[in-house]
Design an enzyme around this catalytic site. Structure first.
Site, mmCIF file in Angstrom:
data_model
loop_
_atom_site.group_PDB
_atom_site.id
_atom_site.type_symbol
_atom_site.label_atom_id
_atom_site.label_comp_id
_atom_site.label_asym_id
_atom_site.label_seq_id
_atom_site.Cartn_x
_atom_site.Cartn_y
_atom_site.Cartn_z
ATOM 1 N N ASP A 71 52.282 40.320 49.568
ATOM 2 C CA ASP A 71 52.223 39.928 50.978
ATOM 3 C C ASP A 71 51.793 41.106 51.857
ATOM 4 O OD1 ASP A 71 52.703 37.314 51.788
ATOM 5 O OD2 ASP A 71 54.874 37.473 51.522
ATOM 6 N N LYS A 128 50.655 27.338 47.534
ATOM 7 C CA LYS A 128 50.408 28.612 46.845
ATOM 8 C C LYS A 128 50.478 28.414 45.324
ATOM 9 C CE LYS A 128 51.877 31.278 50.840
ATOM 10 N NZ LYS A 128 52.799 32.201 51.495
ATOM 11 N N GLN A 161 59.035 33.875 50.889
ATOM 12 C CA GLN A 161 58.490 33.090 52.000
ATOM 13 C C GLN A 161 59.370 33.238 53.241
ATOM 14 O OE1 GLN A 161 55.554 31.531 51.768
ATOM 15 N NE2 GLN A 161 55.573 30.477 53.721
HETATM 16 N N1 L34 Z 1 56.200 35.762 53.070
HETATM 17 N N2 L34 Z 1 55.839 34.085 54.607
HETATM 18 C C1 L34 Z 1 55.338 34.978 53.747
HETATM 19 N N3 L34 Z 1 54.015 35.138 53.529
HETATM 20 C C2 L34 Z 1 53.123 34.352 54.201
HETATM 21 O O1 L34 Z 1 51.814 34.548 54.035
HETATM 22 C C3 L34 Z 1 53.606 33.380 55.077
HETATM 23 N N4 L34 Z 1 52.773 32.487 55.737
HETATM 24 C C4 L34 Z 1 53.126 32.101 57.106
HETATM 25 C C5 L34 Z 1 54.589 31.626 57.099
HETATM 26 N N5 L34 Z 1 55.444 32.429 56.245
HETATM 27 C C6 L34 Z 1 54.987 33.282 55.299
HETATM 28 C C7 L34 Z 1 52.119 31.473 55.151
HETATM 29 O O2 L34 Z 1 51.967 31.377 53.942
HETATM 30 C C8 L34 Z 1 52.143 30.988 57.371
HETATM 31 N N6 L34 Z 1 51.639 30.601 56.072
HETATM 32 C C9 L34 Z 1 50.805 29.486 55.850
HETATM 33 C C10 L34 Z 1 50.243 29.216 54.607
HETATM 34 C C11 L34 Z 1 49.428 28.111 54.390
HETATM 35 C C12 L34 Z 1 49.168 27.252 55.410
HETATM 36 C C13 L34 Z 1 49.697 27.502 56.656
HETATM 37 C C14 L34 Z 1 50.518 28.601 56.871
HETATM 38 C C15 L34 Z 1 48.314 26.055 55.133
HETATM 39 O O3 L34 Z 1 47.924 25.806 54.022
HETATM 40 N N7 L34 Z 1 48.012 25.233 56.158
HETATM 41 C C16 L34 Z 1 47.195 24.039 56.019
HETATM 42 C C17 L34 Z 1 47.990 22.800 56.358
HETATM 43 C C18 L34 Z 1 49.248 22.660 55.576
HETATM 44 C C19 L34 Z 1 50.115 21.485 56.043
HETATM 45 O O4 L34 Z 1 49.748 20.340 55.720
HETATM 46 O O5 L34 Z 1 51.136 21.704 56.710
HETATM 47 C C20 L34 Z 1 46.027 24.165 57.001
HETATM 48 O O6 L34 Z 1 45.009 23.531 56.763
HETATM 49 O O7 L34 Z 1 46.170 24.887 57.984
#
Ligand code: L34
Length: 290
Positions: free
Chosen positions: A119, A52, A96
């Site tokens: 959020d 982020k 988060q």
């Molecule tokens: N307050 N908590 C709050 N707001 C959110 O919007 C989230 N979320 C979820 C968990 N907790 C939170 C996220 O940000 C899930 N989440 C989230 C954000 C980004 C990614 C996955 C979940 C992401 O970038 N995933 C990548 C891989 C990242 C890695 O290497 O682990 C993908 O390509 O899916």
């Protein structure tokens, strides 16, 4: 089969936001500033929050990461939230999730000023979402909507089955898909752990959104031929062939389901990056709503 490429779509969105930020700056307006609070945090949370912060750099936002110890008291966290609520430099912030067990998530959600709740988790913003009033939409469900929109997927009149009723994904997802809008106007079935005949219901879905939180839960027999499948799950499973020691998989058995459906989002590179792009969209609108 068309791959719903969240990584590429998120990059497109971020380029569009970067252009808008350039205009804001040229007009002498304030640069959007996002803050993120991370309490303790496992490897996954740290990865997401860092992503982020990096996205903020890419679009030209300012960002502040507040990383506090896992042993921090609820009171100290609430004080930190109050500080950000009252800091005019900060346009929006997130806490988060998940939080350590000794901290009440509901209390924390309520403490964030609805005006800075990028959020979209505060009850006031959830209420506005339900009433179709302008507000911050929860990042993951809104990321899914944005993905469907950019791939021109028809949702009106379609049967959309959502698996999972969490506050941050399944519930708001079901509301957004049913709302009068585009995307929207779907006939929605919200399923969960107590649903009878889950397989049969899923197999009638034109659009299947999996947010169960169980690795490879959705198998090919649960998917109708030609359905659109969106995988919101993300799990780290051991994989000794990887340098990190793990690989990422979703709630959907991608290898088998992808042979049957018309569109599918991969993990990684699907909904995850869209969540981040959607948070950037909300932060920009925090400035615009002012
Ligand atoms: N307050 N908590 C709050 N707001 C959110 O919007 C989230 N979320 C979820 C968990 N907790 C939170 C996220 O940000 C899930 N989440 C989230 C954000 C980004 C990614 C996955 C979940 C992401 O970038 N995933 C990548 C891989 C990242 C890695 O290497 O682990 C993908 O390509 O899916």
């Amino acid at each position: 089969m068309v791959l719903l490429d969240g990584k590429k779509t998120a990059q497109d969105i971020q380029l569009e936001i970067a252009e808008k930020v350039k205009c804001l700056k040229a007009d002498g307006k304030k640069t959007p500033h996002l803050a993120a609070i991370l309490v303790g945090g496992d490897g996954a949370s740290l990865t997401y929050v860092n992503a982020k912060v990096k996205a903020c750099e890419k679009v030209g936002f300012e960002s502040t990461l507040v990383h506090i110890d896992a042993t921090t008291s609820e009171e100290d966290l609430l004080n930190k939230i109050d500080e950000l609520n009252n800091d005019d430099a900060i346009d929006g912030f997130i806490v988060q999730l998940p939080l350590p067990k000794h901290i009440d998530e509901a209390k924390v959600t309520l403490a964030v000023s609805p005006r800075k709740d990028v959020d979209g988790f505060h009850p006031e913003n959830i209420g506005k979402m339900c009433l179709n009033l302008p507000t911050f939409l929860p990042a993951t469900p809104n990321g899914v909507l944005e993905m469907l929109k950019r791939y021109n997927i028809e949702t009106s009149g379609k049967h959309c089955v959502v698996i999972g009723r969490s506050h941050i994904v399944g519930s708001p997802m079901s509301i957004l898909m049913a709302r009068n809008g585009n995307p929207g106007n779907a006939t929605v079935t919200l399923t969960h752990s107590r649903t009878s005949n889950l397989k049969e219901i899923c197999a009638t879905a034109d659009i299947l959104i999996a947010a169960v939180g169980r690795p490879l839960f959705v198998t090919a027999d649960m998917v109708k031929e030609g359905a659109v499948v969106v995988d919101v799950g993300i799990h780290r499973v051991e994989d000794s062939s990887k340098k990190s020691g793990f690989k990422l998989i979703g709630d959907v058995d991608f290898a088998n389901v992808s042979e049957k459906c018309s569109h599918i989002s991969p993990v990684p590179g699907g909904v995850g990056p869209m969540t981040i792009a959607s948070l950037m969209m909300n932060t920009l609108s925090a400035i615009e709503l002012k």
